[in-house]
Structures are given as C-alpha cells and as structure tokens.
Design a protein around this motif. Structure first.
Motif, PDB file in Angstrom:
ATOM      1  N   VAL A   1      -0.618  50.051  44.091  1.00 47.94           N
ATOM      2  CA  VAL A   1      -0.852  49.726  42.695  1.00 47.94           C
ATOM      3  C   VAL A   1      -0.587  48.237  42.540  1.00 47.94           C
ATOM      4  O   VAL A   1       0.447  47.735  42.965  1.00 47.94           O
ATOM      5  CB  VAL A   1       0.073  50.539  41.765  1.00 47.94           C
ATOM      6  N   TYR A   2      -1.536  47.538  41.967  1.00 47.97           N
ATOM      7  CA  TYR A   2      -1.423  46.094  41.779  1.00 47.97           C
ATOM      8  C   TYR A   2      -0.948  45.805  40.362  1.00 47.97           C
ATOM      9  O   TYR A   2      -1.524  46.313  39.400  1.00 47.97           O
ATOM     10  CB  TYR A   2      -2.767  45.411  42.032  1.00 47.97           C
ATOM     11  N   VAL A   3       0.096  44.991  40.248  1.00 49.29           N
ATOM     12  CA  VAL A   3       0.599  44.551  38.960  1.00 49.29           C
ATOM     13  C   VAL A   3       0.269  43.063  38.861  1.00 49.29           C
ATOM     14  O   VAL A   3       0.709  42.266  39.695  1.00 49.29           O
ATOM     15  CB  VAL A   3       2.117  44.795  38.824  1.00 49.29           C
ATOM     16  N   LEU A   4      -0.529  42.713  37.855  1.00 51.57           N
ATOM     17  CA  LEU A   4      -1.056  41.362  37.711  1.00 51.57           C
ATOM     18  C   LEU A   4      -0.745  40.803  36.335  1.00 51.57           C
ATOM     19  O   LEU A   4      -0.712  41.544  35.344  1.00 51.57           O
ATOM     20  CB  LEU A   4      -2.573  41.375  37.902  1.00 51.57           C
ATOM     21  N   LYS A   5      -0.557  39.485  36.289  1.00 48.28           N
ATOM     22  CA  LYS A   5      -0.422  38.767  35.027  1.00 48.28           C
ATOM     23  C   LYS A   5      -1.422  37.625  35.039  1.00 48.28           C
ATOM     24  O   LYS A   5      -1.495  36.879  36.008  1.00 48.28           O
ATOM     25  CB  LYS A   5       0.982  38.181  34.863  1.00 48.28           C
ATOM     26  N   LEU A   6      -2.190  37.511  33.968  1.00 47.59           N
ATOM     27  CA  LEU A   6      -3.122  36.401  33.815  1.00 47.59           C
ATOM     28  C   LEU A   6      -2.619  35.537  32.672  1.00 47.59           C
ATOM     29  O   LEU A   6      -2.519  35.991  31.534  1.00 47.59           O
ATOM     30  CB  LEU A   6      -4.538  36.894  33.514  1.00 47.59           C
TER      31      LEU A   6
ATOM     32  N   LYS B   1     -13.009  37.410  32.084  1.00 52.12           N
ATOM     33  CA  LYS B   1     -14.239  38.174  32.355  1.00 52.12           C
ATOM     34  C   LYS B   1     -14.409  38.400  33.856  1.00 52.12           C
ATOM     35  O   LYS B   1     -14.682  39.525  34.296  1.00 52.12           O
ATOM     36  CB  LYS B   1     -15.446  37.419  31.788  1.00 52.12           C
ATOM     37  N   THR B   2     -14.230  37.353  34.633  1.00 52.86           N
ATOM     38  CA  THR B   2     -14.387  37.460  36.083  1.00 52.86           C
ATOM     39  C   THR B   2     -13.354  38.414  36.671  1.00 52.86           C
ATOM     40  O   THR B   2     -13.674  39.260  37.508  1.00 52.86           O
ATOM     41  CB  THR B   2     -14.259  36.076  36.738  1.00 52.86           C
ATOM     42  N   LEU B   3     -12.110  38.278  36.222  1.00 55.97           N
ATOM     43  CA  LEU B   3     -11.053  39.146  36.738  1.00 55.97           C
ATOM     44  C   LEU B   3     -11.329  40.605  36.395  1.00 55.97           C
ATOM     45  O   LEU B   3     -11.176  41.485  37.250  1.00 55.97           O
ATOM     46  CB  LEU B   3      -9.695  38.716  36.186  1.00 55.97           C
ATOM     47  N   ASN B   4     -11.756  40.879  35.178  1.00 55.05           N
ATOM     48  CA  ASN B   4     -12.066  42.262  34.799  1.00 55.05           C
ATOM     49  C   ASN B   4     -13.171  42.846  35.672  1.00 55.05           C
ATOM     50  O   ASN B   4     -13.095  44.007  36.075  1.00 55.05           O
ATOM     51  CB  ASN B   4     -12.442  42.348  33.320  1.00 55.05           C
ATOM     52  N   GLU B   5     -14.182  42.053  35.990  1.00 57.74           N
ATOM     53  CA  GLU B   5     -15.258  42.518  36.871  1.00 57.74           C
ATOM     54  C   GLU B   5     -14.721  42.841  38.257  1.00 57.74           C
ATOM     55  O   GLU B   5     -15.049  43.883  38.835  1.00 57.74           O
ATOM     56  CB  GLU B   5     -16.364  41.471  36.963  1.00 57.74           C
TER      57      GLU B   5
ATOM     58  N   LEU C   1     -11.167  31.603  38.450  1.00 57.32           N
ATOM     59  CA  LEU C   1     -11.363  32.785  39.295  1.00 57.32           C
ATOM     60  C   LEU C   1     -12.818  33.021  39.667  1.00 57.32           C
ATOM     61  O   LEU C   1     -13.197  34.116  40.046  1.00 57.32           O
ATOM     62  CB  LEU C   1     -10.782  34.040  38.625  1.00 57.32           C
ATOM     63  N   SER C   2     -13.645  31.978  39.589  1.00 51.90           N
ATOM     64  CA  SER C   2     -15.063  32.149  39.892  1.00 51.90           C
ATOM     65  C   SER C   2     -15.343  32.313  41.382  1.00 51.90           C
ATOM     66  O   SER C   2     -16.388  32.838  41.750  1.00 51.90           O
ATOM     67  CB  SER C   2     -15.879  30.986  39.330  1.00 51.90           C
ATOM     68  N   ASP C   3     -14.411  31.909  42.240  1.00 48.03           N
ATOM     69  CA  ASP C   3     -14.572  32.095  43.682  1.00 48.03           C
ATOM     70  C   ASP C   3     -14.028  33.476  44.065  1.00 48.03           C
ATOM     71  O   ASP C   3     -12.855  33.656  44.346  1.00 48.03           O
ATOM     72  CB  ASP C   3     -13.832  30.994  44.447  1.00 48.03           C
ATOM     73  N   ARG C   4     -14.926  34.461  44.022  1.00 55.12           N
ATOM     74  CA  ARG C   4     -14.538  35.868  44.225  1.00 55.12           C
ATOM     75  C   ARG C   4     -13.787  36.083  45.545  1.00 55.12           C
ATOM     76  O   ARG C   4     -12.788  36.790  45.595  1.00 55.12           O
ATOM     77  CB  ARG C   4     -15.800  36.723  44.174  1.00 55.12           C
ATOM     78  N   GLU C   5     -14.283  35.487  46.624  1.00 52.78           N
ATOM     79  CA  GLU C   5     -13.643  35.669  47.922  1.00 52.78           C
ATOM     80  C   GLU C   5     -12.211  35.129  47.908  1.00 52.78           C
ATOM     81  O   GLU C   5     -11.300  35.752  48.435  1.00 52.78           O
ATOM     82  CB  GLU C   5     -14.458  34.978  49.013  1.00 52.78           C
ATOM     83  N   ARG C   6     -12.025  33.974  47.283  1.00 54.25           N
ATOM     84  CA  ARG C   6     -10.687  33.391  47.190  1.00 54.25           C
ATOM     85  C   ARG C   6      -9.743  34.297  46.397  1.00 54.25           C
ATOM     86  O   ARG C   6      -8.577  34.468  46.748  1.00 54.25           O
ATOM     87  CB  ARG C   6     -10.770  32.011  46.538  1.00 54.25           C
ATOM     88  N   VAL C   7     -10.266  34.897  45.332  1.00 56.03           N
ATOM     89  CA  VAL C   7      -9.455  35.817  44.529  1.00 56.03           C
ATOM     90  C   VAL C   7      -9.072  37.034  45.355  1.00 56.03           C
ATOM     91  O   VAL C   7      -7.905  37.450  45.370  1.00 56.03           O
ATOM     92  CB  VAL C   7     -10.199  36.237  43.239  1.00 56.03           C
TER      93      VAL C   7
END
Length: 108
Positions: free
Chosen positions: A7-12, A26-30, A80-86
């Motif tokens: 389970v991932y716990v994240l804060k933006l 938006k990118t993170l939600n996708e 967060l536009s670099d999906r691979e990096r994320v």
C-alpha cells in the motif's frame, strides 16, 4: 506463496491552483489509477493554506510528491510529467523490472 500488494501512502504538496500544481495532480491521478489500482492513499496539501505542514516536512518547492510508505521515503519535485521518472521514484518501475527479470530466470 501469497502475493501481497504494497500500500502506497503519498503526499502531494502544491501551492494553490497554479498550472503546475493542477498538472501535477492530474498526472499523478492518471498514474495512480493505471498503475496502483486502489492500493494507495493520497493526501494533497496546499502549502499556501497549511505552511506549517510544508515546514515540518521540509518542503522547499512545489509541486513535490512524497512517498511515505513503503520505505524508503522518496520525493519527486516538479509537475510529474516524466512518467518513467515518477514510477522509478515510487519504486514501481524498479519492481516491475525485477519481476520481469525473475520471470525470465524462472523460464530458463
């Protein structure tokens, strides 16, 4: 062997409704909907409304994504536009690469 999912716990951390903040969310939600399939908790923190939280967590720039769990904690700064990096930052892509390597070894 039981396949347990992390389970991932994240804060933006964002600064209001700026274009970068909105794009990051938006990118993170996708990414979360496609890759994490419900095994995450996301808290969005507006540092303009809650500056003390940003200070406590030593957030110096926004948007910043912080992965709290599973360890180790990681931070990704930017829209967060670099999906691979994320995915690498969240350790998801690394695990997928490891799984692929393990499957290749099992097949040999």
């Amino acid at each position: 062997m039981q396949n347990t999912r992390k389970v991932y716990v994240l804060k933006l951390y964002v600064a209001g409704n700026t274009p970068n903040s909105l794009h990051a969310l938006k990118t993170l939600n996708e990414i979360l909907e496609q890759e994490f399939q419900g095994v995450y908790a996301l808290k969005v923190i507006d540092v303009l409304k809650n500056p003390q939280l940003a200070e406590e967590d030593k957030i110096l720039a926004t948007p910043t994504l912080a992965k709290i769990l599973p360890p180790p904690m990681r931070r990704i700064i930017g829209d967060l536009s670099d999906r691979e990096r994320v995915l690498i930052g969240l350790d998801l892509l690394y695990e997928e690469l490891q799984d692929d390597q393990n499957k290749a070894w099992d097949e040999q």
